[in-house]
Structures are given as structure tokens and as C-alpha cells.
Design a protein around this motif. Structure first.
Motif, short mmCIF file in Angstrom:
data_model
loop_
_atom_site.label_atom_id
_atom_site.label_comp_id
_atom_site.label_asym_id
_atom_site.label_seq_id
_atom_site.Cartn_x
_atom_site.Cartn_y
_atom_site.Cartn_z
N PRO A 25 -3.12 -0.84 -8.30
CA PRO A 25 -4.26 -1.74 -8.10
C PRO A 25 -5.32 -1.61 -9.18
O PRO A 25 -5.59 -0.52 -9.68
N LYS A 29 -6.56 -4.95 -6.24
CA LYS A 29 -5.41 -5.86 -6.18
C LYS A 29 -4.38 -5.43 -7.22
O LYS A 29 -4.75 -5.06 -8.34
N TYR A 67 -1.19 -8.12 0.88
CA TYR A 67 -2.34 -8.73 0.21
C TYR A 67 -2.42 -10.24 0.46
O TYR A 67 -3.26 -10.91 -0.13
#
Length: 226
Positions: A25, A29, A67
Motif C-alpha cells: 500500500p 491503497k 478495497y
């Protein structure tokens, strides 16, 4: 119709982690999701092809669920080398397709939209385009146990996306593989076609080490990724 083949086959060895670098990440993200989103931001009509090793695909699917990642793409299996991975991506494009296809490193999440556009538009004319940036540090050439300074103005650092006429890249990738194929431009060059250079952006870093992750986090925090 235009295409982008995003190649992501890293193992994360230089990261010192069991998690492949494209899944780590940045800003909360995974790197690869940010890369894909950047190309969707460039064009809602761009056909995205993601090339991943088969052994990583289940993990990627779990990340997409975690996600809630919903950007549309087509998945291809990774090959033995980058050259073979690109072949697998090209196999998902119709044989008679016309337009531009780009190849991009999955761990380069920050190509500027203007750079992407410049590469695609220039490729419509010159058929083979790569983004580059100047060398800012002194460069020395090593040979026969000694070294010498060379003019850095004679050199450029190569980035992606590398953009090509679809039929040209398909033809070039029918060549037998050799170790000199370090990127897609080298494949097309070996086929006999000249490469056009356009300006890249320095923020378009390739994330391969923990230091690169630190830089990427700083770029996101300071809004310097466009």
C-alpha cells in the motif's frame, strides 16, 4: 481503439517482504490499484489489460474485494519474462486491431496524465514512443578495470508507458526472444523501427525498494503526482 497492457510480475525481494511490491500500500491503497486508476483517469474508453502471474491472481482478487476496486480490466497470465508477459497481453487484442497500445510497469503509479496523453498522441504519428527524463547526476563509464566521466547530456532515463502502433508491436513480438530485450522499445528497435522520445515526468518513479515507498508516500502527501 487504444489499449494499455500493465505488467506486474514483481516478487518483492528487494522490499524484504513476502508481499509482491505491486500489492504493497501507498496512501492506504495498493500500488497496482493506483496505477490502473491513473490510466482510467486518462481515458474511460481505454481498454486495460492486466498481466499477473497465475500464483498472484487469487491474492489480487481478494485485494479487489477488500478495497472494493471496481475499475474494469481484462486479466492475462504472466509469462517467463517481461517479453512473454507482453505477448500474453497482446494475445487478448484482436489480430486486426488498429490504434495504439501502451505497455506500462505496474509499479509506476504516477505517470502524469499529460505524459500519458503525449505518448499516445505522438505514437499515432511516429508509431513507437517512450517517455524519458534527463540524467541529473554525473555518469561514469566502466571499462577494462577503469572508468571515465561521460557527458550526461548524451543520456536519458527511460520510463513507461511505452506506446506503439498495435500492428507494429504485434509484429515485433513475433521475434524470437533474446536477452537484449530489456523493455518493449528494445523489442521494436530490434525489429527495425526507430523510437521517438518524449518528455516524461520525474514523479513517475518505479517502486522497487523501501526507499521508493517512502518517496511515493511523500509524493501523495504533497499532491505532487499529477
Amino acid at each position: 481503439m487504444d489499449y494499455i497492457i500493465i505488467v506486474a510480475g514483481g516478487k518483492g525481494l528487494r522490499m524484504g517482504t513476502d508481499i509482491p511490491k505491486q500489492f504493497l500500500p501507498i496512501g492506504g491503497k495498493p500500488v497496482l490499484m493506483r496505477t490502473i486508476e491513473r490510466f482510467r483517469e486518462y481515458s474511460v474508453d481505454l481498454q486495460i489489460i492486466l498481466v499477473l502471474p497465475e500464483t498472484q491472481q487469487d491474492y489480487w482478487r481478494k485485494l479487489c474485494q477488500q478495497y472494493q476496486f471496481t475499475v474494469e480490466y481484462t486479466l492475462a497470465d504472466g509469462g517467463e519474462t517481461r517479453f512473454h508477459s507482453v505477448q500474453h497481453g497482446l494475445a487478448l487484442i484482436p489480430n486486426d486491431a488498429e490504434g495504439v497500445v501502451a505497455v506500462h510497469d505496474g509499479v509506476r503509479p504516477f505517470p502524469a496524465i499529460d505524459v500519458i496523453r503525449r505518448c499516445y498522441e505522438t505514437a499515432r504519428i511516429s508509431k513507437a514512443v517512450i517517455p524519458v527524463i534527463p540524467v541529473v547526476e554525473t555518469v561514469r563509464h566502466l571499462h577494462d578495470g577503469s572508468s571515465e566521466t561521460v557527458p550526461r547530456s548524451d543520456y536519458r532515463l527511460v520510463q513507461t508507458p511505452q506506446c506503439f502502433d498495435i500492428q507494429l508491436l504485434m509484429a515485433a513480438n513475433r521475434q524470437p526472444y533474446n536477452d537484449g530485450f530489456t523493455d518493449d522499445a528494445s523489442v521494436v528497435e530490434a525489429y527495425g523501427h526507430a523510437i521517438t522520445l518524449v518528455d516524461g515526468n520525474r514523479e513517475n518513479i518505479k517502486i522497487t525498494t523501501p526507499y521508493d515507498l517512502t518517496i511515493a508516500e511523500a509524493l501523495l502527501k504533497n499532491g505532487g503526482t499529477e
